[in-house]
Design a protein around this motif. Structure first.
Motif, short mmCIF file in Angstrom:
data_model
loop_
_atom_site.label_atom_id
_atom_site.label_comp_id
_atom_site.label_asym_id
_atom_site.label_seq_id
_atom_site.Cartn_x
_atom_site.Cartn_y
_atom_site.Cartn_z
N PRO A 352 18.81 -12.29 38.28
CA PRO A 352 17.53 -12.81 38.78
C PRO A 352 17.37 -12.70 40.28
N SER A 353 18.48 -12.83 41.05
CA SER A 353 18.39 -12.81 42.51
C SER A 353 18.52 -11.42 43.10
N GLY A 354 18.65 -10.39 42.26
CA GLY A 354 18.77 -9.03 42.76
C GLY A 354 20.19 -8.53 42.85
N PHE A 355 21.14 -9.31 42.39
CA PHE A 355 22.54 -8.90 42.34
C PHE A 355 22.68 -7.78 41.32
N THR A 356 23.04 -6.58 41.76
CA THR A 356 23.02 -5.39 40.91
C THR A 356 24.42 -5.04 40.43
N ALA A 357 24.55 -4.67 39.16
CA ALA A 357 25.84 -4.30 38.57
C ALA A 357 25.74 -2.92 37.96
N PHE A 358 26.86 -2.17 37.98
CA PHE A 358 26.88 -0.84 37.40
C PHE A 358 28.32 -0.42 37.14
N ILE A 359 28.47 0.54 36.23
CA ILE A 359 29.76 1.18 35.95
C ILE A 359 29.78 2.50 36.71
N ALA A 360 30.94 2.83 37.27
CA ALA A 360 31.05 4.10 37.99
C ALA A 360 32.38 4.76 37.70
N ALA A 361 32.37 6.09 37.66
CA ALA A 361 33.60 6.87 37.66
C ALA A 361 34.04 7.01 39.12
N VAL A 362 35.36 6.99 39.33
CA VAL A 362 35.90 7.00 40.69
C VAL A 362 36.96 8.09 40.81
#
Length: 436
Positions: A352-362
């Protein structure tokens, strides 16, 4: 390095395939059933909390655990489909699962503080006739702050073949069923559905339609003229919805000013917010978008994109807000905790506050796949494949096309799948500690 390269290729391929330009999204209009609906009560927007939740990362459900009604949980994924297990401020996590040795062989469930309850399962009766038959076509439940859950499912033995459902205080409610009249489409009827979005007012959005809590209204449909934009609406992606009733969705445009972009609608007039061809401050151009987007309470929209610059392309996680376009993460840049971003999962999510989550290859140490979360310039690594947890146990291999689902106050979930004997499928959560 072989493992890292293999998973990078899978993630990049998955993102490319999921790109809206390459997808054909068949969308059917829909209408509500005759089931009674509760009035919509508008809730206040969440405050802009920046700090992540204090709860430790832990597995909230694993294969082999007993399922409500008998049997044991087996898998939380469907082959090659994204896995989303949303979490709310209470630490409740909604998830899809298959069940072994039970009549209800699959369903949608809710876990809180180690206790699992059934939301809906194979064989449950549907209002108006028939029973729930299959969830695997769209195993993406939506969850709100009250613990209410929305989902799409197929139906057997009734007048409808599938529908959109909401489970709340009044039990299972059919919001829209295949074969119902389609509002705004003369002589039109519903044919099929994709996964819905749900807000804290028990309002829902699914492709082309918005359920206000009382009635279904048409937002937009394929082939609609875009009078103030130009061209016609073409393929429409799955929507996101916030508590203010703003709906965001990606779509392609036929003979318009751009190949497509991200639209907002619902509580706002239909508007093209971001379009293919828009440039970032560094001059990179947006070429295409992820098939889903996320929206926060301020109306900021997080999405995946392919960027073009100097003849090359790079993947990115972006946010569109009042201050324009912002890069959250960019392939090739250093990743928090070590290595460099090599590619991203199907789409990012936002709290709700704009905290963004994602999965990434590294590329490089400490691991080939990881979950990240934060805001632009403040992203942190939450979990890495193979990481040993403080309370014991090791995070298994991330599920193919796994999605890191962001919740309130920095909460986050993701799924891992067993690869060897003795390992378990699991859903992990960094969420509020269960009450003692």
């Amino acid at each position: 390095m072989l493992l890292a390269a293999a998973w990078r290729r899978l993630l990049v391929a998955g993102t490319a395939v999921a790109g809206l330009w390459a997808a054909v999204l068949w969308v059917a209009p829909s209408t509500p059933s005759t089931s009674p609906a509760r009035p919509s009560v508008r809730v206040a927007s969440a405050p802009a909390a920046q700090a992540p939740a204090a709860g430790a990362l832990r597995a909230v459900i694993q294969s082999g655990a007993p399922a409500p009604g008998g049997g044991r949980f087996d898998r939380f994924d469907v082959t090659a489909q994204p896995i989303v297990a949303p979490v709310n401020a209470r630490g409740q996590v909604a998830f899809y699962a298959t069940v072994l040795h039970a009549a209800a062989r699959e369903g949608i469930f809710l876990v809180e503080g180690g206790q699992v309850t059934k939301v809906a399962a194979f064989g449950d009766s549907v209002p108006g006739g028939g029973t729930l038959a299959e969830f695997g076509a769209h195993p993406l439940p939506a969850l709100n702050s009250a613990g209410h859950v929305a989902f799409a499912a197929q139906v057997a033995g009734g007048r409808a073949t599938e529908g959109i459902f909401l489970v709340g205080a009044e039990g299972l409610q059919a919001i829209a069923l295949a074969g119902d009249d389609a509002p705004g489409v003369p002589a039109g009827v519903l044919v099929g559905f994709d996964a819905p979005a749900l807000n804290d007012n028990d309002e829902l959005a699914f492709v082309a339609y918005y359920w206000t809590g009382r009635r279904l209204q048409r937002l937009v449909a394929e082939r609609d003229l875009l009078l103030r934009i130009g061209g016609r609406m073409d393929q429409i992606g799955d929507p996101a919805l916030n508590n203010s009733g703003v709906v965001a969705f990606p779509a392609t445009i036929f003979k318009g000013p751009a190949l497509g972009g991200i639209f907002v609608a619902g509580a706002r007039p239909l508007h093209l917010l971001v379009r293919a061809g828009n440039q970032l401050p560094d001059g990179a151009m947006i070429l295409r978008f992820s098939e889903r987007v996320a929206i926060d309470e301020a109306g900021g929209i997080a999405f995946g994109a392919h960027l073009g610059r100097d003849g090359g392309t790079r993947e990115a996680v972006l946010r569109a807000g009042t201050d324009g376009l912002t890069e959250i993460a960019l392939a090739g840049d250093p990743a928090p905790g070590g290595g460099r971003y090599a590619g991203f999962g199907p789409w990012p999510t936002t709290g709700p506050s704009g905290f963004t989550a994602f999965i990434a290859a590294v590329d490089g140490e400490p691991g080939p796949l990881a979950a990240f979360a934060g805001e632009a310039g403040q992203v942190s690594r939450v979990a890495t494949m193979g990481e040993i947890l403080p309370q014991g146990g090791t995070i298994g291999r991330f599920a193919l096309n796994a999605v890191a689902a962001a919740g309130p106050d920095g909460a986050l979930t993701f799924a891992a799948v067993a690869q060897q004997q003795g390992e378990r499928n699991a859903i992990y959560c960094r969420c509020p500690e269960p009450p003692r």
